[in-house]
Design a protein around this motif. Structure first.
Motif, PDB file in Angstrom:
ATOM      1  N   HIS A 224      19.763 -26.472   9.791  1.00 18.06           N
ATOM      2  CA  HIS A 224      18.111 -25.161   9.807  1.00 18.06           C
ATOM      3  C   HIS A 224      18.353 -23.615  10.873  1.00 18.06           C
ATOM      4  CE1 HIS A 224      13.848 -25.046  12.539  1.00 18.06           C
ATOM      5  NE2 HIS A 224      13.999 -24.808  11.664  1.00 18.06           N
ATOM      6  N   VAL A 225      19.350 -23.300  11.111  1.00 13.94           N
ATOM      7  CA  VAL A 225      19.955 -22.256  11.534  1.00 13.94           C
ATOM      8  C   VAL A 225      20.550 -21.966  11.909  1.00 13.94           C
ATOM      9  CG1 VAL A 225      18.800 -23.466  14.261  1.00 13.94           C
ATOM     10  CG2 VAL A 225      21.701 -23.441  13.349  1.00 13.94           C
ATOM     11  N   ALA A 226      21.261 -22.173   9.891  1.00  8.89           N
ATOM     12  CA  ALA A 226      22.210 -21.360   9.054  1.00  8.89           C
ATOM     13  C   ALA A 226      21.378 -20.292   9.038  1.00  8.89           C
ATOM     14  CB  ALA A 226      22.510 -21.896   7.987  1.00  8.89           C
ATOM     15  N   GLY A 227      22.541 -18.563   8.966  1.00  8.21           N
ATOM     16  CA  GLY A 227      21.750 -18.006   8.806  1.00  8.21           C
ATOM     17  C   GLY A 227      21.537 -16.879  10.144  1.00  8.21           C
ATOM     18  N   ARG A 228      21.056 -17.936  10.814  1.00  4.66           N
ATOM     19  CA  ARG A 228      19.996 -17.090  12.141  1.00  4.66           C
ATOM     20  C   ARG A 228      21.000 -17.534  13.238  1.00  4.66           C
ATOM     21  NH1 ARG A 228      16.586 -20.921  12.634  1.00  4.66           N
ATOM     22  NH2 ARG A 228      15.181 -19.792  14.169  1.00  4.66           N
ATOM     23  N   CYS A 229      21.988 -18.670  13.072  1.00  4.71           N
ATOM     24  CA  CYS A 229      22.606 -18.589  14.630  1.00  4.71           C
ATOM     25  C   CYS A 229      24.204 -17.516  15.309  1.00  4.71           C
ATOM     26  CB  CYS A 229      23.603 -20.383  14.255  1.00  4.71           C
ATOM     27  SG  CYS A 229      25.058 -20.447  14.983  1.00  4.71           S
ATOM     28  N   THR A 230      23.718 -17.411  16.209  1.00  4.30           N
ATOM     29  CA  THR A 230      24.394 -16.727  17.183  1.00  4.30           C
ATOM     30  C   THR A 230      25.564 -16.561  16.971  1.00  4.30           C
ATOM     31  OG1 THR A 230      23.406 -16.202  18.698  1.00  4.30           O
ATOM     32  CG2 THR A 230      22.167 -14.965  17.244  1.00  4.30           C
TER      33      THR A 230
END
Length: 294
Positions: A224-230
């Motif tokens: 779900h957070v792939a590409g958005r996780c910092t």
């Protein structure tokens, strides 16, 4: 970081007394030496409890908190470490927070600790740059970055056989008690209602009913957070079972870097991520499927 902490404390008082900010989101000490908690200070008397230093590890860029604060009258002062500003800036890109409702102090950091020493996320510090701020309170000593490979542990997992890797994660995830701390702390978890809270979803049980559900919860959340996780590491920091959940996210980050080019979520002003923008030079799905390290 006593010098920085004192300067932040004094500046917060100045901004609140002048009326430029109505409240301050920061940290306060708990009962134990390393027990510093996130706190909202709403007047000058409460603000006397504000601290900043070695145990201010929590990332204050949490969507639900910032969203609620955006609805209040006046600005909220938020104290953000360099890595925290990546999360805040990512939320800005996704239009999850209103920038004008916050006054941001970028706080210098040379690594945060808990009762066991330096936090895992700080052992592989990504950067000391601030992505978003109104002012910075820092010093040269706090800008020292140790050189470390944050994908070292991921590479070790990739070197395992499928069976070894499956056994590693089965052992780790078997300790999960479904407290939802990882989800609740994650800046990238921005849904107003999570599928795991929906009684009609079939996956809303508080406890894991089967081994499959232990995997399901964490794998779905990581996707779900792939590409958005910092890669802020909050999921692992708050896990009461000490499960290295950040390794899920780092694996996806490593793959994205290798397949689509170097990318750090939260950097710059570009809104589209490698997983939401499409180019002719993108790697073909067949290549992704046959890499063997999924």
């Amino acid at each position: 970081m006593q010098k920085i902490g004192t300067a932040i404390y004094e500046r917060a008082f100045e901004l609140m007394n002048s009326g430029e900010v109505a409240r301050v989101l920061g940290w306060e000490k708990g009962e134990l030496v390393a027990d510093w908690s996130v706190a909202l200070f709403e007047d000058a008397e409460e603000l006397k409890g504000l601290v900043y230093g070695d145990y201010a590890g929590a990332n204050l860029s949490k969507t639900c908190v910032l969203r609620d604060l955006s609805k209040l009258e006046g600005k909220t002062l938020v104290i953000l470490k360099p890595c925290d500003t990546l999360s805040f800036n990512q939320l800005l890109k996704e239009h999850r927070v209103v920038r004008e409702k916050f006054y941001i102090i970028g706080a210098g950091c040379k690594g945060m600790k808990d009762e066991n020493g330096l936090l895992a996320k700080c052992k592989t510090c990504k950067s000391k740059n601030f992505e978003v701020y109104d002012e910075i309170i820092d010093d040269e000593e706090a800008r020292t970055v140790e050189s470390a490979d944050r994908f070292e542990e991921v590479a070790k997992l990739e070197a395992m056989t499928h069976e070894e890797r499956f056994e590693f994660w089965r052992n780790e995830l078997s300790r999960c008690i479904r407290c939802n701390a990882c989800r609740n702390i994650c800046p990238a978890c921005t849904c107003r209602k999570c599928v795991f809270d929906n009684p009609d979803s079939g996956v809303a049980e508080k406890a894991n009913v089967t081994d499959f559900q232990e995997n399901l919860f964490h794998i779905i959340r990581a996707f779900h957070v792939a590409g958005r996780c910092t890669d802020c590491g909050e999921c692992s920091r708050v896990c009461p079972q000490n499960i290295p959940l950040h390794l899920f996210n780092r694996k996806y980050i490593k793959d994205i870097n290798e397949l689509y080019g170097e990318y750090q979520a939260g950097e710059g002003e570009e809104e589209r991520t490698p997983l939401t923008s499409y180019q002719q030079s993108d790697v073909e799905p067949s290549i992704v499927h046959t890499r063997g390290n999924a």
